[in-house]
Scaffold this motif. Sequence first.
Motif, PDB file in Angstrom:
ATOM      1  N   PRO A  51     -41.474  -2.041 -10.275  1.00 43.94           N
ATOM      2  CA  PRO A  51     -41.077  -3.389 -10.712  1.00 43.94           C
ATOM      3  C   PRO A  51     -39.934  -3.376 -11.730  1.00 43.94           C
ATOM      4  CG  PRO A  51     -43.457  -3.155 -10.772  1.00 43.94           C
ATOM      5  CD  PRO A  51     -42.890  -1.800 -10.473  1.00 43.94           C
ATOM      6  N   ARG A  52     -39.846  -2.329 -12.536  1.00 46.21           N
ATOM      7  CA  ARG A  52     -38.740  -2.234 -13.500  1.00 46.21           C
ATOM      8  C   ARG A  52     -37.410  -2.098 -12.780  1.00 46.21           C
ATOM      9  NH1 ARG A  52     -41.226   2.579 -16.804  1.00 46.21           N
ATOM     10  NH2 ARG A  52     -41.589   3.097 -14.632  1.00 46.21           N
ATOM     11  N   LEU A  53     -37.413  -1.399 -11.639  1.00 47.30           N
ATOM     12  CA  LEU A  53     -36.195  -1.268 -10.842  1.00 47.30           C
ATOM     13  C   LEU A  53     -35.790  -2.622 -10.264  1.00 47.30           C
ATOM     14  CD1 LEU A  53     -34.036   0.535  -9.502  1.00 47.30           C
ATOM     15  CD2 LEU A  53     -35.643   0.896  -7.637  1.00 47.30           C
ATOM     16  N   LEU A  54     -36.769  -3.376  -9.790  1.00 52.02           N
ATOM     17  CA  LEU A  54     -36.488  -4.688  -9.220  1.00 52.02           C
ATOM     18  C   LEU A  54     -35.868  -5.626 -10.251  1.00 52.02           C
ATOM     19  CD1 LEU A  54     -39.678  -5.228  -7.035  1.00 52.02           C
ATOM     20  CD2 LEU A  54     -37.418  -4.463  -6.296  1.00 52.02           C
ATOM     21  N   GLU A  55     -36.220  -5.441 -11.514  1.00 49.24           N
ATOM     22  CA  GLU A  55     -35.684  -6.290 -12.577  1.00 49.24           C
ATOM     23  C   GLU A  55     -34.208  -6.027 -12.852  1.00 49.24           C
ATOM     24  OE1 GLU A  55     -38.017  -5.881 -16.109  1.00 49.24           O
ATOM     25  OE2 GLU A  55     -39.862  -6.504 -15.098  1.00 49.24           O
ATOM     26  N   LYS A  80     -23.038  -9.537  -7.632  1.00 45.31           N
ATOM     27  CA  LYS A  80     -23.563  -9.150  -8.958  1.00 45.31           C
ATOM     28  C   LYS A  80     -24.560 -10.169  -9.506  1.00 45.31           C
ATOM     29  CE  LYS A  80     -20.679  -5.684  -8.923  1.00 45.31           C
ATOM     30  NZ  LYS A  80     -20.637  -5.140  -7.601  1.00 45.31           N
ATOM     31  N   THR A  81     -25.195 -10.933  -8.614  1.00 45.65           N
ATOM     32  CA  THR A  81     -26.207 -11.904  -9.015  1.00 45.65           C
ATOM     33  C   THR A  81     -27.600 -11.311  -8.805  1.00 45.65           C
ATOM     34  OG1 THR A  81     -26.164 -12.916  -6.816  1.00 45.65           O
ATOM     35  CG2 THR A  81     -24.749 -13.900  -8.500  1.00 45.65           C
ATOM     36  N   SER A  82     -28.596 -11.940  -9.412  1.00 47.92           N
ATOM     37  CA  SER A  82     -29.966 -11.451  -9.306  1.00 47.92           C
ATOM     38  C   SER A  82     -30.496 -11.594  -7.879  1.00 47.92           C
ATOM     39  CB  SER A  82     -30.870 -12.184 -10.289  1.00 47.92           C
ATOM     40  OG  SER A  82     -30.906 -13.555  -9.974  1.00 47.92           O
ATOM     41  N   LEU A  83     -31.549 -10.842  -7.611  1.00 46.99           N
ATOM     42  CA  LEU A  83     -32.157 -10.809  -6.284  1.00 46.99           C
ATOM     43  C   LEU A  83     -33.590 -11.310  -6.355  1.00 46.99           C
ATOM     44  CD1 LEU A  83     -30.926  -7.225  -5.446  1.00 46.99           C
ATOM     45  CD2 LEU A  83     -30.040  -9.320  -4.418  1.00 46.99           C
ATOM     46  N   ASP A  84     -34.046 -11.923  -5.273  1.00 45.23           N
ATOM     47  CA  ASP A  84     -35.438 -12.341  -5.144  1.00 45.23           C
ATOM     48  C   ASP A  84     -36.151 -11.322  -4.263  1.00 45.23           C
ATOM     49  OD1 ASP A  84     -35.061 -14.722  -6.608  1.00 45.23           O
ATOM     50  OD2 ASP A  84     -34.326 -15.739  -4.813  1.00 45.23           O
ATOM     51  N   GLN A 139     -40.527  -7.231   2.884  1.00 46.19           N
ATOM     52  CA  GLN A 139     -40.003  -6.023   2.251  1.00 46.19           C
ATOM     53  C   GLN A 139     -38.470  -6.061   2.202  1.00 46.19           C
ATOM     54  OE1 GLN A 139     -41.840  -3.210   0.708  1.00 46.19           O
ATOM     55  NE2 GLN A 139     -42.914  -5.143   0.569  1.00 46.19           N
ATOM     56  N   GLU A 140     -37.973  -7.111   1.535  1.00 45.27           N
ATOM     57  CA  GLU A 140     -36.538  -7.303   1.386  1.00 45.27           C
ATOM     58  C   GLU A 140     -36.218  -7.820  -0.015  1.00 45.27           C
ATOM     59  OE1 GLU A 140     -35.160  -8.650   5.844  1.00 45.27           O
ATOM     60  OE2 GLU A 140     -35.865 -10.225   4.490  1.00 45.27           O
ATOM     61  N   LEU A 141     -34.989  -7.574  -0.424  1.00 47.24           N
ATOM     62  CA  LEU A 141     -34.441  -8.173  -1.628  1.00 47.24           C
ATOM     63  C   LEU A 141     -33.406  -9.196  -1.171  1.00 47.24           C
ATOM     64  CD1 LEU A 141     -34.034  -5.000  -3.853  1.00 47.24           C
ATOM     65  CD2 LEU A 141     -35.768  -6.789  -4.041  1.00 47.24           C
ATOM     66  N   ILE A 142     -33.577 -10.428  -1.607  1.00 50.25           N
ATOM     67  CA  ILE A 142     -32.772 -11.539  -1.118  1.00 50.25           C
ATOM     68  C   ILE A 142     -31.667 -11.882  -2.115  1.00 50.25           C
ATOM     69  CG2 ILE A 142     -32.830 -13.952  -0.352  1.00 50.25           C
ATOM     70  CD1 ILE A 142     -34.580 -12.044   1.346  1.00 50.25           C
ATOM     71  N   SER A 143     -30.433 -11.923  -1.608  1.00 49.76           N
ATOM     72  CA  SER A 143     -29.304 -12.421  -2.390  1.00 49.76           C
ATOM     73  C   SER A 143     -28.935 -13.776  -1.821  1.00 49.76           C
ATOM     74  CB  SER A 143     -28.107 -11.471  -2.304  1.00 49.76           C
ATOM     75  OG  SER A 143     -26.976 -12.066  -2.909  1.00 49.76           O
ATOM     76  N   ARG A 145     -36.906   0.266   2.446  1.00 53.29           N
ATOM     77  CA  ARG A 145     -37.445   1.243   3.398  1.00 53.29           C
ATOM     78  C   ARG A 145     -38.130   2.367   2.638  1.00 53.29           C
ATOM     79  NH1 ARG A 145     -31.885   1.122   6.388  1.00 53.29           N
ATOM     80  NH2 ARG A 145     -32.104  -0.815   7.556  1.00 53.29           N
ATOM     81  N   ASP A 146     -39.388   2.583   2.966  1.00 49.15           N
ATOM     82  CA  ASP A 146     -40.176   3.629   2.303  1.00 49.15           C
ATOM     83  C   ASP A 146     -40.121   3.494   0.785  1.00 49.15           C
ATOM     84  OD1 ASP A 146     -40.900   4.798   4.765  1.00 49.15           O
ATOM     85  OD2 ASP A 146     -39.011   5.913   4.828  1.00 49.15           O
ATOM     86  N   GLY A 147     -40.148   2.234   0.319  1.00 50.89           N
ATOM     87  CA  GLY A 147     -40.160   1.976  -1.109  1.00 50.89           C
ATOM     88  C   GLY A 147     -38.805   2.066  -1.779  1.00 50.89           C
ATOM     89  N   ILE A 148     -37.744   2.267  -0.997  1.00 53.48           N
ATOM     90  CA  ILE A 148     -36.405   2.411  -1.562  1.00 53.48           C
ATOM     91  C   ILE A 148     -35.521   1.249  -1.111  1.00 53.48           C
ATOM     92  CG2 ILE A 148     -34.339   3.861  -1.668  1.00 53.48           C
ATOM     93  CD1 ILE A 148     -36.245   6.231  -0.983  1.00 53.48           C
ATOM     94  N   PRO A 149     -35.004   0.456  -2.063  1.00 51.24           N
ATOM     95  CA  PRO A 149     -34.090  -0.627  -1.693  1.00 51.24           C
ATOM     96  C   PRO A 149     -32.787  -0.049  -1.139  1.00 51.24           C
ATOM     97  CG  PRO A 149     -34.956  -0.954  -3.910  1.00 51.24           C
ATOM     98  CD  PRO A 149     -35.333   0.438  -3.484  1.00 51.24           C
TER      99      PRO A 149
END
Length: 70
Positions: free
Chosen positions: A17-21, A29-33, A39-43, A53-57
Amino acid sequence: MTDPGKTENADSSGVDPRLLEILVCPLTKTSLDYDAQRQELISRAAGLAYPIRDGIPVMLPEEARELDQS
């Protein structure tokens, strides 16, 4: 006893979770949801969804999926 290769603060996706922050969209360069179900990071600014993938963004625009415009 814990597995030394595992991060204790990682959620069920295996992403710390610290990485996601601190991650941001490489294009805008904007934040991600975080979408745990897909299992995605949304811009929203770029209209892209970066896969996890396998826990790696995977923060490569060419690997991202375009968000539906609907």
